[in-house]
Scaffold this motif. Structure first.
Motif, mmCIF file in Angstrom:
data_model
loop_
_atom_site.group_PDB
_atom_site.id
_atom_site.type_symbol
_atom_site.label_atom_id
_atom_site.label_comp_id
_atom_site.label_asym_id
_atom_site.label_seq_id
_atom_site.Cartn_x
_atom_site.Cartn_y
_atom_site.Cartn_z
ATOM 1 N N ARG A 1 19.684 26.944 -8.673
ATOM 2 C CA ARG A 1 20.398 26.078 -7.737
ATOM 3 C C ARG A 1 20.681 24.730 -8.382
ATOM 4 N N ASP A 2 21.659 24.051 -7.827
ATOM 5 C CA ASP A 2 22.010 22.712 -8.274
ATOM 6 C C ASP A 2 20.815 21.779 -8.081
ATOM 7 N N SER A 3 20.506 20.991 -9.093
ATOM 8 C CA SER A 3 19.318 20.146 -9.048
ATOM 9 C C SER A 3 19.517 18.855 -8.274
ATOM 10 N N THR A 4 20.698 18.600 -7.744
ATOM 11 C CA THR A 4 20.933 17.335 -7.061
ATOM 12 C C THR A 4 20.211 17.242 -5.733
ATOM 13 N N THR A 5 19.791 18.370 -5.165
ATOM 14 C CA THR A 5 19.115 18.328 -3.878
ATOM 15 C C THR A 5 17.605 18.255 -4.023
ATOM 16 N N ARG A 6 17.092 18.417 -5.208
ATOM 17 C CA ARG A 6 15.651 18.399 -5.387
ATOM 18 C C ARG A 6 15.151 16.963 -5.492
ATOM 19 N N LYS A 7 13.922 16.747 -5.042
ATOM 20 C CA LYS A 7 13.302 15.419 -5.086
ATOM 21 C C LYS A 7 12.010 15.503 -5.883
ATOM 22 N N ALA A 8 11.731 14.436 -6.586
ATOM 23 C CA ALA A 8 10.456 14.310 -7.263
ATOM 24 C C ALA A 8 9.576 13.409 -6.392
ATOM 25 N N VAL A 9 8.297 13.692 -6.376
ATOM 26 C CA VAL A 9 7.364 12.859 -5.647
ATOM 27 C C VAL A 9 6.603 12.030 -6.664
ATOM 28 N N ALA A 10 6.771 10.720 -6.608
ATOM 29 C CA ALA A 10 6.069 9.811 -7.505
ATOM 30 C C ALA A 10 4.907 9.213 -6.752
ATOM 31 N N SER A 11 3.739 9.229 -7.376
ATOM 32 C CA SER A 11 2.532 8.694 -6.758
ATOM 33 C C SER A 11 1.928 7.651 -7.688
ATOM 34 N N TRP A 12 1.323 6.630 -7.124
ATOM 35 C CA TRP A 12 0.747 5.574 -7.941
ATOM 36 C C TRP A 12 -0.547 6.022 -8.602
ATOM 37 N N LYS A 13 -1.147 7.086 -8.124
ATOM 38 C CA LYS A 13 -2.390 7.598 -8.699
ATOM 39 C C LYS A 13 -2.093 8.461 -9.903
ATOM 40 N N ASN B 1 0.811 -1.223 0.000
ATOM 41 C CA ASN B 1 0.000 0.000 0.000
ATOM 42 C C ASN B 1 0.841 1.269 0.000
ATOM 43 N N ILE B 2 2.030 1.192 -0.571
ATOM 44 C CA ILE B 2 2.854 2.394 -0.725
ATOM 45 C C ILE B 2 2.252 3.215 -1.860
ATOM 46 N N SER B 3 1.871 4.440 -1.555
ATOM 47 C CA SER B 3 1.234 5.273 -2.572
ATOM 48 C C SER B 3 2.134 6.402 -3.061
ATOM 49 N N VAL B 4 3.216 6.701 -2.326
ATOM 50 C CA VAL B 4 4.110 7.797 -2.701
ATOM 51 C C VAL B 4 5.538 7.395 -2.380
ATOM 52 N N ILE B 5 6.448 7.669 -3.313
ATOM 53 C CA ILE B 5 7.875 7.538 -3.028
ATOM 54 C C ILE B 5 8.566 8.798 -3.527
ATOM 55 N N ARG B 6 9.726 9.082 -2.977
ATOM 56 C CA ARG B 6 10.505 10.249 -3.390
ATOM 57 C C ARG B 6 11.773 9.773 -4.078
ATOM 58 N N ILE B 7 12.031 10.363 -5.249
ATOM 59 C CA ILE B 7 13.153 9.965 -6.086
ATOM 60 C C ILE B 7 13.970 11.212 -6.407
ATOM 61 N N PRO B 8 15.297 11.143 -6.314
ATOM 62 C CA PRO B 8 16.104 12.306 -6.709
ATOM 63 C C PRO B 8 15.821 12.691 -8.163
ATOM 64 N N ILE B 9 15.627 13.959 -8.401
ATOM 65 C CA ILE B 9 15.224 14.449 -9.721
ATOM 66 C C ILE B 9 16.279 14.156 -10.789
ATOM 67 N N ILE B 10 17.529 14.013 -10.399
ATOM 68 C CA ILE B 10 18.574 13.750 -11.393
ATOM 69 C C ILE B 10 18.450 12.355 -11.998
ATOM 70 N N LYS B 11 17.652 11.493 -11.384
ATOM 71 C CA LYS B 11 17.450 10.146 -11.922
ATOM 72 C C LYS B 11 16.272 10.066 -12.885
ATOM 73 N N LEU B 12 15.505 11.148 -13.026
ATOM 74 C CA LEU B 12 14.271 11.130 -13.803
ATOM 75 C C LEU B 12 14.333 12.016 -15.042
ATOM 76 N N TRP B 13 13.470 11.704 -15.997
ATOM 77 C CA TRP B 13 13.270 12.590 -17.137
ATOM 78 C C TRP B 13 12.647 13.871 -16.610
ATOM 79 N N THR B 14 13.124 14.996 -17.107
ATOM 80 C CA THR B 14 12.518 16.281 -16.757
ATOM 81 C C THR B 14 12.298 17.074 -18.037
ATOM 82 N N PRO B 15 11.248 17.865 -18.077
ATOM 83 C CA PRO B 15 10.995 18.671 -19.273
ATOM 84 C C PRO B 15 12.076 19.727 -19.440
ATOM 85 N N ASP B 16 12.385 20.040 -20.686
ATOM 86 C CA ASP B 16 13.440 21.025 -20.949
ATOM 87 C C ASP B 16 12.844 22.433 -21.009
#
Length: 135
Positions: free
Chosen positions: A122-134, A96-111
């Motif tokens: 700022r450096d993007s290495t500290t930002r996190k993306a929130v992934a949700s199953w919904k 029942n995990i509905s949300v995980i946090r992933i470092p943004i540098i590991k994900l596709w991001t819009p240009d």
């Protein structure tokens, strides 16, 4: 007193065990999602369709206004949201995990590029993306 203390210790061990299983399940889920993930590929459901990106800017602070040189220095949050079809899971299969946090540098991001910016972001290495199953 000894009996109450033993029950308390047992309850605390059970809570630690369930928290460890939950963290382990979250780790396994992130490993599963990122196993064949390619951040260079646009994560659209169909490659012939557009991927909608919702973009927002939240002004958090006005630092300085230089009227003579027409420079406004601010602190802002850039908010971007999209559906990454490569990061979809069934929460009932993953504890029942509905949300995980992933470092943004590991994900596709819009240009999306901010024009007329005066200072680099700022450096993007500290930002996190929130992934949700919904969706």
């Amino acid at each position: 007193m000894v009996v109450h203390w033993c029950i308390l210790v047992l309850l605390s061990q059970v809570q630690r065990g369930s928290m460890a299983r939950e963290k382990n399940m979250e780790y396994m889920l992130s490993q599963e999602l990122m196993h064949n993930y390619d951040k260079t590929i646009r994560p659209a459901f169909d490659s012939r369709q557009a991927l909608n990106v919702t973009f927002g800017l939240s002004l958090t602070q006005i630092i300085d206004l230089d009227e003579r040189n027409q420079i406004l220095t601010t602190n802002c949050w850039l908010n971007q949201a999209w559906i990454d079809y490569n990061l979809i899971w069934n929460s009932s299969e993953w504890g029942n995990i509905s949300v995980i946090r992933i470092p943004i540098i590991k994900l596709w991001t819009p240009d999306i590029i901010l024009y007329n910016k005066y200072v680099a972001l700022r450096d993007s290495t500290t930002r996190k993306a929130v992934a949700s199953w919904k969706a």
